[in-house]
Scaffold this motif. Structure first.
Motif, mmCIF file in Angstrom:
data_model
loop_
_atom_site.group_PDB
_atom_site.id
_atom_site.type_symbol
_atom_site.label_atom_id
_atom_site.label_comp_id
_atom_site.label_asym_id
_atom_site.label_seq_id
_atom_site.Cartn_x
_atom_site.Cartn_y
_atom_site.Cartn_z
ATOM 1 N N ASN A 114 99.337 48.964 117.606
ATOM 2 C CA ASN A 114 99.378 49.485 118.966
ATOM 3 C C ASN A 114 99.503 51.004 118.973
ATOM 4 N N ARG A 115 100.249 51.541 118.015
ATOM 5 C CA ARG A 115 100.337 53.003 117.904
ATOM 6 C C ARG A 115 98.958 53.601 117.613
ATOM 7 N N GLU A 116 98.216 52.964 116.718
ATOM 8 C CA GLU A 116 96.875 53.446 116.391
ATOM 9 C C GLU A 116 95.977 53.421 117.622
ATOM 10 N N LEU A 117 96.065 52.343 118.403
ATOM 11 C CA LEU A 117 95.253 52.228 119.615
ATOM 12 C C LEU A 117 95.590 53.337 120.606
ATOM 13 N N LEU A 118 96.879 53.564 120.844
ATOM 14 C CA LEU A 118 97.304 54.560 121.826
ATOM 15 C C LEU A 118 97.106 55.988 121.329
ATOM 16 N N THR A 119 97.051 56.168 120.024
ATOM 17 C CA THR A 119 96.765 57.489 119.475
ATOM 18 C C THR A 119 95.278 57.810 119.590
ATOM 19 N N GLU A 120 94.454 56.812 119.324
ATOM 20 C CA GLU A 120 92.999 57.005 119.392
ATOM 21 C C GLU A 120 92.523 57.151 120.829
ATOM 22 N N HIS A 121 93.193 56.472 121.750
ATOM 23 C CA HIS A 121 92.813 56.530 123.171
ATOM 24 C C HIS A 121 94.042 56.979 123.959
ATOM 25 N N ALA A 122 94.309 58.282 123.931
ATOM 26 C CA ALA A 122 95.559 58.817 124.485
ATOM 27 C C ALA A 122 95.743 58.476 125.953
ATOM 28 N N TRP A 123 94.667 58.374 126.701
ATOM 29 C CA TRP A 123 94.751 58.087 128.135
ATOM 30 C C TRP A 123 95.348 56.709 128.427
ATOM 31 N N LEU A 124 95.367 55.834 127.430
ATOM 32 C CA LEU A 124 95.917 54.493 127.652
ATOM 33 C C LEU A 124 97.389 54.526 128.034
ATOM 34 N N THR A 125 98.130 55.518 127.548
ATOM 35 C CA THR A 125 99.558 55.579 127.884
ATOM 36 C C THR A 125 99.771 55.854 129.365
ATOM 37 N N GLU A 126 98.749 56.360 130.056
ATOM 38 C CA GLU A 126 98.855 56.647 131.482
ATOM 39 C C GLU A 126 98.561 55.421 132.339
ATOM 40 N N VAL A 127 97.857 54.449 131.781
ATOM 41 C CA VAL A 127 97.331 53.373 132.626
ATOM 42 C C VAL A 127 97.806 51.972 132.246
ATOM 43 N N ARG A 176 103.588 58.225 124.238
ATOM 44 C CA ARG A 176 103.571 59.138 125.385
ATOM 45 C C ARG A 176 104.256 60.453 125.033
ATOM 46 N N ALA A 177 105.378 60.384 124.317
ATOM 47 C CA ALA A 177 106.067 61.594 123.889
ATOM 48 C C ALA A 177 105.215 62.389 122.910
ATOM 49 N N ALA A 178 104.515 61.704 122.015
ATOM 50 C CA ALA A 178 103.658 62.392 121.050
ATOM 51 C C ALA A 178 102.503 63.094 121.747
ATOM 52 N N HIS A 179 101.929 62.432 122.753
ATOM 53 C CA HIS A 179 100.841 63.062 123.514
ATOM 54 C C HIS A 179 101.350 64.277 124.281
ATOM 55 N N ASP A 180 102.540 64.174 124.852
ATOM 56 C CA ASP A 180 103.122 65.307 125.573
ATOM 57 C C ASP A 180 103.331 66.493 124.632
ATOM 58 N N ALA A 181 103.813 66.205 123.426
ATOM 59 C CA ALA A 181 104.035 67.271 122.450
ATOM 60 C C ALA A 181 102.714 67.921 122.048
ATOM 61 N N GLN A 182 101.685 67.100 121.893
ATOM 62 C CA GLN A 182 100.378 67.636 121.534
ATOM 63 C C GLN A 182 99.813 68.495 122.652
ATOM 64 N N ARG A 183 99.992 68.047 123.896
ATOM 65 C CA ARG A 183 99.506 68.844 125.033
ATOM 66 C C ARG A 183 100.240 70.173 125.126
ATOM 67 N N ALA A 184 101.542 70.162 124.834
ATOM 68 C CA ALA A 184 102.313 71.408 124.863
ATOM 69 C C ALA A 184 101.764 72.401 123.851
ATOM 70 N N THR A 185 101.413 71.911 122.665
ATOM 71 C CA THR A 185 100.832 72.780 121.634
ATOM 72 C C THR A 185 99.483 73.317 122.080
ATOM 73 N N THR A 186 98.668 72.424 122.665
ATOM 74 C CA THR A 186 97.337 72.839 123.112
ATOM 75 C C THR A 186 97.422 73.835 124.256
ATOM 76 N N ASP A 187 98.272 73.531 125.244
ATOM 77 C CA ASP A 187 98.365 74.392 126.425
ATOM 78 C C ASP A 187 98.901 75.783 126.095
ATOM 79 N N SER A 188 99.849 75.854 125.163
ATOM 80 C CA SER A 188 100.462 77.138 124.827
ATOM 81 C C SER A 188 99.724 77.872 123.708
ATOM 82 N N ALA A 189 98.797 77.168 123.043
ATOM 83 C CA ALA A 189 98.074 77.729 121.895
ATOM 84 C C ALA A 189 99.041 78.178 120.799
#
Length: 254
Positions: A114-127, A176-189
């Motif tokens: 399930n972690r692999e699925l949610l990592t490959e398709h990050a949007w799944l944690t939203e829906v 969801r926490a991992a995706h948030d952390a990744q977005r923080a890195t991306t958004d802040s560069a």
């Protein structure tokens, strides 16, 4: 109700689509030139490439080269399409026999899949709502397979369902926490290390060890151990082990 959550469409139409009842789902419009699978695959590509907001009926139609009206002959709207997308991903998950693994190893594999699925398709944690999932063949095959991981534990049926929900809840929260952390890195560069280094001068002045002795001491130890304030892999290993420990107490008492 939001159209970006599973189960937000019209229930009878969604179930008919999921279980392939064309007489109840087909609408008048242009002649069909595609399959529902092609539309779902196009929608999945859009979601994986650009996020769930990019998935619209018009965008899916453009991706497969038909008019939006043609798409509506397959699905009533985006909510129903979303359920088809999620169920398709569930149906495509690998399911090898559990063989002779211990229950702990089996549940570890459920979590990893399930972690692999949610990592490959990050949007799944939203829906992917645990309380109202798409009740299609993909979800049912996934549920059956994951329930079998509890065979031989001695748990009552209701406890098996609750234990699986508990395990999947941990996986979803972690991803969801991992995706948030990744977005923080991306958004802040900036990486976590770069962010902490850039803010170190003011943090050193603000974090008074006499006022916050535990926070400063333990925070420093954690940061040194994992290289940042939060490390996804370490959090996963620690959290999964503690989740399985909790289930072990339940199983041992069964």
């Amino acid at each position: 109700m939001s159209s970006n959550r599973t189960g937000s469409g019209e229930p009878s139409a969604t179930l008919a689509l999921l279980w392939g009842e064309p007489a109840r789902t087909q609408r008048k419009g242009p002649a069909r030139s595609l399959t529902a699978v092609q539309l779902v695959d196009a929608a999945l590509e859009l979601a994986d490439e650009s996020g769930l907001a990019a998935v619209t009926i018009r965008a899916v139609a453009e991706r497969v080269g038909v008019s939006a009206m043609s798409v509506y002959t397959y699905v009533p709207g985006k909510p129903e399409l979303l359920d088809l997308m999620v169920d398709a991903l569930y149906g495509r998950m690998p399911r090898r026999p559990w063989a002779d693994e211990t229950w702990r190893a089996r549940l570890g594999m459920v979590a990893e899949a399930n972690r692999e699925l949610l990592t490959e398709h990050a949007w799944l944690t939203e829906v992917a709502a645990l309380s109202r999932p798409p009740l299609g063949p993909g979800l049912m095959a996934k549920y059956e397979h994951e329930l079998a991981a509890f065979d031989g534990t001695g748990l009552a049926d209701a406890d098996v369902d609750a234990a699986l929900t508990y395990l999947l809840g941990f996986v979803q929260a972690h991803c969801r926490a991992a995706h948030d952390a990744q977005r923080a890195t991306t958004d802040s560069a900036m990486s976590d290390g770069e962010w902490w280094a850039a803010n170190q001068p003011i943090l050193a002045r603000a974090f008074d060890p006499t006022r916050y002795p535990r926070a400063v001491r333990i925070g420093a130890a954690a940061g040194e151990a994992q290289g940042s304030a939060w490390a996804a892999d370490r959090a996963w290993e620690f959290g999964l082990a503690r989740t399985l420990d909790g289930l072990a107490a339940l199983i041992d008492s069964a």
